[in-house]
Design a protein around this motif. Sequence first.
Motif, PDB file in Angstrom:
ATOM      1  N   ALA A 144       0.934  -1.294  -0.147  1.00  0.00           N
ATOM      2  CA  ALA A 144       0.009  -0.045  -0.131  1.00  0.00           C
ATOM      3  C   ALA A 144       0.869   1.293   0.009  1.00  0.00           C
ATOM      4  N   ALA A 145       1.810   1.341   0.817  1.00  0.00           N
ATOM      5  CA  ALA A 145       2.852   2.451   0.838  1.00  0.00           C
ATOM      6  C   ALA A 145       3.445   2.679  -0.371  1.00  0.00           C
ATOM      7  N   ALA A 146       4.076   1.545  -0.853  1.00  0.00           N
ATOM      8  CA  ALA A 146       4.585   1.868  -2.163  1.00  0.00           C
ATOM      9  C   ALA A 146       4.026   2.248  -3.384  1.00  0.00           C
ATOM     10  N   ALA A 147       2.604   2.010  -3.278  1.00  0.00           N
ATOM     11  CA  ALA A 147       1.611   2.329  -4.356  1.00  0.00           C
ATOM     12  C   ALA A 147       0.880   3.877  -3.922  1.00  0.00           C
ATOM     13  N   GLY A 148       1.398   4.682  -2.818  1.00  0.00           N
ATOM     14  CA  GLY A 148       1.005   5.660  -2.519  1.00  0.00           C
ATOM     15  C   GLY A 148      -0.413   5.714  -1.452  1.00  0.00           C
ATOM     16  N   GLY A 149      -0.663   4.637  -1.078  1.00  0.00           N
ATOM     17  CA  GLY A 149      -1.849   4.583  -0.149  1.00  0.00           C
ATOM     18  C   GLY A 149      -1.283   4.236   1.305  1.00  0.00           C
ATOM     19  N   THR A 150      -2.378   3.894   2.193  1.00  0.00           N
ATOM     20  CA  THR A 150      -1.973   4.127   3.703  1.00  0.00           C
ATOM     21  C   THR A 150      -2.685   2.604   4.022  1.00  0.00           C
ATOM     22  N   PHE A 151      -1.899   2.021   5.145  1.00  0.00           N
ATOM     23  CA  PHE A 151      -2.417   0.757   5.677  1.00  0.00           C
ATOM     24  C   PHE A 151      -2.291   0.653   7.203  1.00  0.00           C
ATOM     25  N   LEU A 152      -3.276   0.355   7.887  1.00  0.00           N
ATOM     26  CA  LEU A 152      -3.310   0.150   9.154  1.00  0.00           C
ATOM     27  C   LEU A 152      -3.665  -1.232   9.173  1.00  0.00           C
ATOM     28  N   SER A 153      -3.130  -2.125  10.521  1.00  0.00           N
ATOM     29  CA  SER A 153      -3.463  -3.325  11.010  1.00  0.00           C
ATOM     30  C   SER A 153      -4.941  -3.007  11.338  1.00  0.00           C
ATOM     31  N   PRO A 154      -5.690  -4.139  10.691  1.00  0.00           N
ATOM     32  CA  PRO A 154      -7.156  -4.184  11.257  1.00  0.00           C
ATOM     33  C   PRO A 154      -7.358  -3.936  12.463  1.00  0.00           C
ATOM     34  N   ALA A 155      -6.540  -4.600  13.548  1.00  0.00           N
ATOM     35  CA  ALA A 155      -6.978  -4.206  15.102  1.00  0.00           C
ATOM     36  C   ALA A 155      -6.746  -2.723  15.362  1.00  0.00           C
ATOM     37  N   VAL A 156      -5.458  -1.950  14.588  1.00  0.00           N
ATOM     38  CA  VAL A 156      -5.321  -0.766  14.857  1.00  0.00           C
ATOM     39  C   VAL A 156      -6.492   0.401  14.413  1.00  0.00           C
ATOM     40  N   ALA A 157      -6.824  -0.260  13.076  1.00  0.00           N
ATOM     41  CA  ALA A 157      -7.947   0.636  12.487  1.00  0.00           C
ATOM     42  C   ALA A 157      -9.323   0.553  13.307  1.00  0.00           C
ATOM     43  N   ARG A 158      -9.553  -0.634  13.737  1.00  0.00           N
ATOM     44  CA  ARG A 158     -10.665  -0.706  14.630  1.00  0.00           C
ATOM     45  C   ARG A 158     -10.737   0.088  15.942  1.00  0.00           C
ATOM     46  N   LYS A 159      -9.558   0.337  16.630  1.00  0.00           N
ATOM     47  CA  LYS A 159      -9.370   1.227  17.643  1.00  0.00           C
ATOM     48  C   LYS A 159      -9.408   2.617  17.129  1.00  0.00           C
ATOM     49  N   LEU A 160      -8.889   2.967  16.440  1.00  0.00           N
ATOM     50  CA  LEU A 160      -8.439   4.332  15.898  1.00  0.00           C
ATOM     51  C   LEU A 160      -9.955   4.991  15.206  1.00  0.00           C
ATOM     52  N   PHE A 161     -10.637   3.918  14.658  1.00  0.00           N
ATOM     53  CA  PHE A 161     -11.955   4.436  14.064  1.00  0.00           C
ATOM     54  C   PHE A 161     -12.956   3.621  14.431  1.00  0.00           C
ATOM     55  N   PRO A 162     -13.500   3.680  15.620  1.00  0.00           N
ATOM     56  CA  PRO A 162     -14.614   2.724  15.929  1.00  0.00           C
ATOM     57  C   PRO A 162     -15.917   3.147  15.262  1.00  0.00           C
ATOM     58  N   GLN A 163     -16.673   2.114  14.785  1.00  0.00           N
ATOM     59  CA  GLN A 163     -17.884   2.298  14.272  1.00  0.00           C
ATOM     60  C   GLN A 163     -18.904   2.424  15.359  1.00  0.00           C
ATOM     61  N   ARG A 164     -19.668   3.301  14.879  1.00  0.00           N
ATOM     62  CA  ARG A 164     -20.996   3.389  15.731  1.00  0.00           C
ATOM     63  C   ARG A 164     -22.000   2.252  15.719  1.00  0.00           C
ATOM     64  N   PRO A 165     -22.492   1.527  16.583  1.00  0.00           N
ATOM     65  CA  PRO A 165     -23.438   0.473  16.709  1.00  0.00           C
ATOM     66  C   PRO A 165     -24.485   1.077  15.609  1.00  0.00           C
ATOM     67  N   PRO A 166     -25.247   0.042  15.073  1.00  0.00           N
ATOM     68  CA  PRO A 166     -26.329   0.263  13.922  1.00  0.00           C
ATOM     69  C   PRO A 166     -27.302   1.105  14.689  1.00  0.00           C
TER      70      PRO A 166
END
Length: 233
Positions: free
Chosen positions: A141-163
């Motif tokens: 992802a980084a080599a292609a100019g994108g961004t990658f977070l481990s799923p566990a990190v992403a869940r903690k950083l961007f918690p989804q609101r419950p439906p």
Amino acid sequence: MSAAGPPHGARTAARAGEGTPVSTPVRLFLVDDHPLVRDGLRARLGAVPWIEVVGEAGSGAEALDLLDAARPDLLLMDVGMKDMDGLALAARVLQRRPAPQIVMLSMYDNHEYVQQALQLGARGYVLKDAPAAEIVAAIEAAAAGGTFLSPAVARKLFPQRPPRPLLTPRETEILAALGRGESSKQIARALGLSVRTVEAHRQSIKRRLGIDGLAELIRYAVEHTRGPGQDAG
């Protein structure tokens, strides 16, 4: 090493407008103060056809001394090093021109570390106990100019609101009135309904929300409604 075709993940990132596909080997530099970790990363990542490990360092100071000669495209670096932490090293490396991409590798999913790394300009944050495939995906992802977070990190950083529970317009109206402290009689009078009808709506709201008692329903109404006619959520 001969040039390899673009990896699948890099092609996907490019289609999404995140950067240019990888068309030559990614020149990777490893920074970690544990020799065994570097040995494992070098063995695992060096086996990937489109990754070329061009150097490694056991400290931030050593990395800064070696970068000019190594000319890496991307640094995979530990966050927690003794002489200079990875965030401080990333800040110095990203001041270089041209600056290599950076993917952070860490034992910690602390959201402050992650936010600092992203604010500095890091392209990825991967946990050390994550599968090796995640590290490869982050480099892709980084080599292609994108961004990658481990799923566990992403869940903690961007918690989804419950439906949000789906209530009818009338139920939403009654829930808002309960949140304002109105009784069933007051609600019935204001809406032109019978008290029995209001009570029936109240029971339906409790079923939809999975709530048992009146006190819990009123507490929910107070916490999730803002005023007359506004939706719960």
